[in-house]
Design a protein around this motif. Structure first.
Motif, PDB file in Angstrom:
ATOM      1  N   ALA A  91       0.727  -1.220   0.099  1.00 32.03           N
ATOM      2  CA  ALA A  91       0.055  -0.212  -0.081  1.00 32.03           C
ATOM      3  C   ALA A  91       0.909   1.333  -0.078  1.00 32.03           C
ATOM      4  CB  ALA A  91      -0.846  -0.128   1.188  1.00 32.03           C
ATOM      5  N   MET A  92       2.078   1.185   0.855  1.00 32.83           N
ATOM      6  CA  MET A  92       3.006   2.360   0.819  1.00 32.83           C
ATOM      7  C   MET A  92       3.564   2.766  -0.513  1.00 32.83           C
ATOM      8  SD  MET A  92       2.392   3.575   3.758  1.00 32.83           S
ATOM      9  CE  MET A  92       0.712   3.105   3.340  1.00 32.83           C
ATOM     10  N   LEU A 115      -3.366  11.572   4.651  1.00 34.62           N
ATOM     11  CA  LEU A 115      -2.168  11.138   5.760  1.00 34.62           C
ATOM     12  C   LEU A 115      -2.180  11.708   7.030  1.00 34.62           C
ATOM     13  CD1 LEU A 115       0.870  11.251   2.918  1.00 34.62           C
ATOM     14  CD2 LEU A 115      -0.155   9.416   3.972  1.00 34.62           C
ATOM     15  N   ILE A 116      -2.864  13.225   6.866  1.00 38.84           N
ATOM     16  CA  ILE A 116      -3.023  13.808   8.354  1.00 38.84           C
ATOM     17  C   ILE A 116      -4.018  13.069   8.775  1.00 38.84           C
ATOM     18  CG2 ILE A 116      -3.844  15.736   9.260  1.00 38.84           C
ATOM     19  CD1 ILE A 116      -2.566  17.409   6.783  1.00 38.84           C
ATOM     20  N   SER A 150       7.031   9.879   5.348  1.00 39.50           N
ATOM     21  CA  SER A 150       8.064   9.856   4.357  1.00 39.50           C
ATOM     22  C   SER A 150       7.277  10.153   3.194  1.00 39.50           C
ATOM     23  CB  SER A 150       8.622   8.571   4.225  1.00 39.50           C
ATOM     24  OG  SER A 150       9.528   8.566   2.921  1.00 39.50           O
ATOM     25  N   ILE A 151       6.154   9.675   3.174  1.00 34.28           N
ATOM     26  CA  ILE A 151       5.322  10.103   1.791  1.00 34.28           C
ATOM     27  C   ILE A 151       4.708  11.340   1.914  1.00 34.28           C
ATOM     28  CG2 ILE A 151       2.952   9.442   0.798  1.00 34.28           C
ATOM     29  CD1 ILE A 151       3.397   6.671   1.627  1.00 34.28           C
ATOM     30  N   GLN A 152       4.440  11.900   3.150  1.00 31.37           N
ATOM     31  CA  GLN A 152       4.056  13.361   3.240  1.00 31.37           C
ATOM     32  C   GLN A 152       5.259  14.208   3.005  1.00 31.37           C
ATOM     33  OE1 GLN A 152       3.156  14.562   7.308  1.00 31.37           O
ATOM     34  NE2 GLN A 152       1.142  15.119   6.771  1.00 31.37           N
ATOM     35  N   ASN A 153       6.431  13.836   3.010  1.00 34.19           N
ATOM     36  CA  ASN A 153       7.445  14.644   2.930  1.00 34.19           C
ATOM     37  C   ASN A 153       7.707  14.640   1.269  1.00 34.19           C
ATOM     38  OD1 ASN A 153       9.839  16.163   3.103  1.00 34.19           O
ATOM     39  ND2 ASN A 153      11.135  14.414   2.658  1.00 34.19           N
ATOM     40  N   LYS A 158       6.916  17.342  -3.911  1.00 32.48           N
ATOM     41  CA  LYS A 158       6.318  17.441  -5.339  1.00 32.48           C
ATOM     42  C   LYS A 158       5.519  18.736  -5.335  1.00 32.48           C
ATOM     43  CE  LYS A 158       4.294  15.169  -9.158  1.00 32.48           C
ATOM     44  NZ  LYS A 158       4.438  14.122  -9.709  1.00 32.48           N
ATOM     45  N   GLN A 159       4.929  19.331  -4.447  1.00 33.59           N
ATOM     46  CA  GLN A 159       4.225  20.450  -4.476  1.00 33.59           C
ATOM     47  C   GLN A 159       5.187  21.651  -4.977  1.00 33.59           C
ATOM     48  OE1 GLN A 159       2.243  20.189  -0.743  1.00 33.59           O
ATOM     49  NE2 GLN A 159       0.376  20.091  -1.565  1.00 33.59           N
TER      50      GLN A 159
END
Length: 165
Positions: A91-92, A115-116, A150-153, A158-159
């Protein structure tokens, strides 16, 4: 009299109370208040201020607070993925691909909102796991949180790249 009576060792805390305590302690020991004192007092002030900053940073972040409490229990975070099941890891990977494939900031904001929410749920779960002394569950949850962070980072990076282009 035990220190735990004043500072209970538990995962749950009131963030506003923590911030108030942090600010109060900093007003007492901040190096600016000791600029006209002896060099020893200045050094002590700087050391205490630094220690208070580090403690606040550790306690104000659920994952760091969880890792710290785990260390107090004599446990360490696993250095590999053994605490996670294969479904979670897959899933990650899929979520990382979603971030890579995202073409606009709206999509990224949606992914970040998910994610939050998940991170908040995991922090609530950690509260229960620490209360029940389920340290293997604590480890699994903390490792999962690291993946989500890590995904949030990656989303933030990307933003920034989308805004820069």
């Amino acid at each position: 009299m035990l220190i735990q009576e004043y500072f209970p060792i538990e995962f749950s805390l009131e963030s506003q109370k923590l911030t108030r305590s942090f600010r109060l302690l900093q007003t007492i020991v901040h190096p600016d208040k000791y600029s006209n004192r002896t060099s020893r007092e200045q050094t002590n002030s700087a050391d205490w201020s630094s220690l208070i900053n580090k403690a606040y940073k550790t306690l104000s972040t659920p994952i760091e607070r969880g890792q710290y409490l785990l260390q107090l229990e004599g446990e360490q975070m696993p250095q590999d993925n053994s605490a996670l099941n294969k479904e979670f890891l897959m899933a990650m990977m899929e979520r990382n691909e979603e971030v890579e494939d995202a073409k606009d900031t709206e999509t990224l904001e949606g992914l970040n909102a998910q994610l939050i929410n998940e991170l908040e749920n995991m922090a609530q779960k950690l509260n229960i796991l620490f209360k029940t002394q389920d340290l293997s569950g604590v480890k699994e949850t903390l490792v999962a949180m690291k993946y989500l962070l890590s995904i949030q980072n990656s989303i933030k990076q990307k933003q920034q790249s989308l805004l820069g282009s």
